[in-house]
Structure formats: structure tokens, C-alpha cells
Enzyme design. Sequence first.
Site, PDB file in Angstrom:
ATOM      1  N   GLN A 183       0.848  -1.191   0.000  1.00 55.68           N
ATOM      2  CA  GLN A 183       0.000   0.000   0.000  1.00 55.68           C
ATOM      3  C   GLN A 183       0.886   1.244   0.000  1.00 55.68           C
ATOM      4  O   GLN A 183       1.728   1.421   0.886  1.00 55.68           O
ATOM      5  CB  GLN A 183      -0.923   0.049   1.215  1.00 55.68           C
ATOM      6  CG  GLN A 183      -1.918   1.201   1.111  1.00 55.68           C
ATOM      7  CD  GLN A 183      -2.720   1.413   2.381  1.00 55.68           C
ATOM      8  OE1 GLN A 183      -2.194   1.936   3.370  1.00 55.68           O
ATOM      9  NE2 GLN A 183      -3.988   1.024   2.366  1.00 55.68           N
ATOM     10  N   TYR A 266      -5.340  11.471   3.784  1.00 60.51           N
ATOM     11  CA  TYR A 266      -4.001  11.676   3.257  1.00 60.51           C
ATOM     12  C   TYR A 266      -4.058  12.513   1.974  1.00 60.51           C
ATOM     13  O   TYR A 266      -5.116  12.957   1.549  1.00 60.51           O
ATOM     14  CB  TYR A 266      -3.325  10.334   2.999  1.00 60.51           C
ATOM     15  CG  TYR A 266      -3.057   9.527   4.248  1.00 60.51           C
ATOM     16  CD1 TYR A 266      -2.615  10.136   5.422  1.00 60.51           C
ATOM     17  CD2 TYR A 266      -3.250   8.148   4.259  1.00 60.51           C
ATOM     18  CE1 TYR A 266      -2.367   9.397   6.556  1.00 60.51           C
ATOM     19  CE2 TYR A 266      -2.999   7.398   5.397  1.00 60.51           C
ATOM     20  CZ  TYR A 266      -2.563   8.025   6.546  1.00 60.51           C
ATOM     21  OH  TYR A 266      -2.322   7.294   7.677  1.00 60.51           O
ATOM     22  N   GLY A 412      -9.222  -6.041   9.323  1.00 62.88           N
ATOM     23  CA  GLY A 412      -8.036  -5.475   9.941  1.00 62.88           C
ATOM     24  C   GLY A 412      -7.828  -5.998  11.343  1.00 62.88           C
ATOM     25  O   GLY A 412      -7.098  -6.963  11.560  1.00 62.88           O
TER      26      GLY A 412
END
Length: 460
Positions: A183, A266, A412
Site C-alpha cells: 500500500q 491523506y 483489519g
Amino acid sequence: WKVTVLHKLSFARVRYQLKQITAQPLLKEMRAGFISNTRAPRSTYLQGNAALRGTDLRKPSRHVLRTSCISTAQTSAVASESVSSPLIKEIKVGKMQLHHRITMSAMTRLRMSPGSEAPRELNSLYYEQRASAGGLLVSECIYSDPTGRGYVRAPGLHTQEQLSGWKQVVDRVHAKGGYLYAQLFHAGRISHPSLLPGGQQTLSASSVKPTGQLYVEGGVKKEYETPRALELSDIPPLVFQFAKTAKAAVEQCGFDGIEIHAGNGYLLHQFLAAQTNQRSDKYGGSVENRSRLLLEVVDACAAEIGPERVGVKLQPGLTFADLVQPEVEVRESLSHLGPELSKRGLAYVCLSSLNGEPYYKLLGLQAPHVGFDVFERFRERYTGTLMINGGLSVESAESYISRGKADLASFGVPFIANPRLPALVAEGKRSADLNPAGWNTGIWYSKDPSKDAAGYTEFE
């Protein structure tokens, strides 16, 4: 504030009872931290969010639990005997032939080698433990170039030591028959000059300062600073750097592909969101213009390594990075990006969401931020392989996939304490049967290298 976790019939139905919430103090801490590559609160926007550090979001249980005696090499055999879970079905994704639909989401754990921020033996073991035959893992976020660094002891992919470290990680995953995507992200304004080369100013779509704090070297908290708006001349080198890093990931480290991170507040998300993108040039204004940089990055990476090795992660709506997109903008973004990404023939799109419980409550909202199912809405617009992520239980993931609303389910936090998660699901385990120790936020990050193994590689 207090968080009371009611562990009833199924861990999948964990409900949070928030009492005595003081919205602004809590919001200040939340905005200071949290990243979301798992859809439980993941405080990586701040390295170990002070509001949740040490908070146990689970019913008390043993810290380490033997979750299964089955080896990941047996996953396929178990899958052949299991007829109950749509998660244990093969699927072709890009160049990969997956044996099941369970993927591990990118999770920042802040345990790279001090100084070099390169993977080492401990990190190789962590990924190896979670690898399975025909299973896809996505690495923790790797900054696309040093100007995009956002955290201390999060990994890079630029020095020879970093490249060599990642190759060892990839080799260990491949040895178990698994796949690993890297990623890639650029933190943008969710960083600090002290983390960047030469102490340079942070970057963003526009000069919009985020509220909150983050940890820098030495475990010290610093306030976010006002970023510099990227000039038009800055953008081609930034796009090139994403593509260069993607090529290095595949050709030098052996990654099976890359995932472009366009969420969590981000840099790429900062361009997508009107709140942080106040530009008047071809990268600002309309949804088409705000999406331009992301699509340029996608196209550049696809040109270097092939579109079938490129994935994209989207997270419209809520973030804990002082960026909240209104519902109309979420709808608009999904409607535009669905067709645009469909025609590019990518490996997959991972759609992540923080719009459910308990996230909107943690931001002081009284109701879900978006009034429609973002997964189902995007499925109507995106025709490629769809991975969904965000507070999923085994049961809810099965429902989405069995109804054709998703192709892959990304987990996750459950992977933290259940490294053999696909094997467990293949055995017939439900969310209530999983080890919930990963919901203890005190183990998500490490500030002491001598204690990095704790809450990281100790689970079986």
C-alpha cells in the site's frame, strides 16, 4: 467519556455505549490521531492516539489465545470441505488466483527498524504468520517518497535497506503460497516538518491547516502545521514518484501489486475532498477536477506495472484527520469514480467506510453521517472487483458477498489476534468465536523497540 462494550450473542454485534461524552475534548484527541486500514478505531493519524491508547474495546479475555490448531497450509483442504461460508470460495483477482475472499487490510503498526524504518525479521514473521495459501495481504502504508512520510517507524521503500527488508517479507509470504500487495500513500498535511527531509513544509491540495497533534521523534507531540499548497509544477514529480515506487515494489521486492491509498485524509484524499481542496485550477472545483490527481497516479502506476497489479483504496465520508465529507459529496465522488476506475481494468478497488457505529459517535454526531449503504451504492457504479472494508463481521461480510454486493472482504483488527483468520472461517468459526484481544488499542503501536513483539507476533 467512557466506552462500554456490550459483548452479547456475537462479537460481530459489538455495540458501543458512549456515556458522558464531551464532544470537543474527545474530538480534539480523535483528530490528532487514527488511521483506518481496519475499520475499528485505528489511531494512526496520531501514533498511538492519546484518547484510546490502552483502551480495551473488547470484553476482558486472555491476552493470548490459541485460536486454531489448523495450519494455513490446510486452508484449501478445509475450504473444500466447507460449504457454509461464501468467504471460502476461489476468485481470480488481477493476476492472482485467490483460494478465498478474506483479505488482510493494511494496518500501520509502527514497528519498523528504528532509524532506517526498514522491515526486519520481526516484521517478516508478522506477515508470514498471517499469510495463507491463495490469500491476499496488503502491507501497512508505505510512503511513496520521503516528502510523504507521516509517522515515526512506519516503512519506506526507497533505501537499499528498505528494499531488501521488504523483499524478505514478500519471500516469506510467497513461501506459504500467499500474495502481498504494497500500500502506497503520501501523508500530505497529516505530517510535520520535523518528519520531512530538511524540515520542509508539509504539502496539500490547499493551505488548510488540520487541527490536532501527532507524535514526532522522541515520542513528543507536535501541533499540525499549515501545509503548502502544491504548485502545478509540483504535481508531475509527485505522480512520477508514486509510479517509480510502484515499479520498485514489484520488480525489486517482488510484491504482487500495489494499492494506492486515497483515503484516511491523506494527500490524495485531500485533493478529493472540497474541504481541503480549494483550488481554482484543473485540480480543484468540480468532482472531475478533484479526482484528476488520483486518476493520474492510477494511470502512471498502471503504465509501469500493469493495471492488473494496481488496486485503489477509497474512504469517502468520515476520517479522524479533521476531514469530513458531506453526504452529497460522498455520493458525488462514488458516482464519478466508479465508472472512471471501472474502465481502467484494475485488480480491485477497496472501498472503506467509517460511517457506521461507533465512528460517527466518536466524532460527536448523533446519527450515521451517510444515510445510504456506501458499499451497495458503489457496487452500482463500479463493475470491477470490489473489496469492502470497515467494521465488518464474518457474518456481514458473508451477506455482502452472497448477495453479490462485494467480491472480497477486508479485515483489519480481527487479523491482529487471529493470524489464521481464513482457516478459522473455513472451520466454521463466527465472529463470536474469534480472539478479541486485537481490540485492545494498547497493542496496536509500539514506542519501545524492545517490546515490539508484544501484541504483534505473539498470537497463534
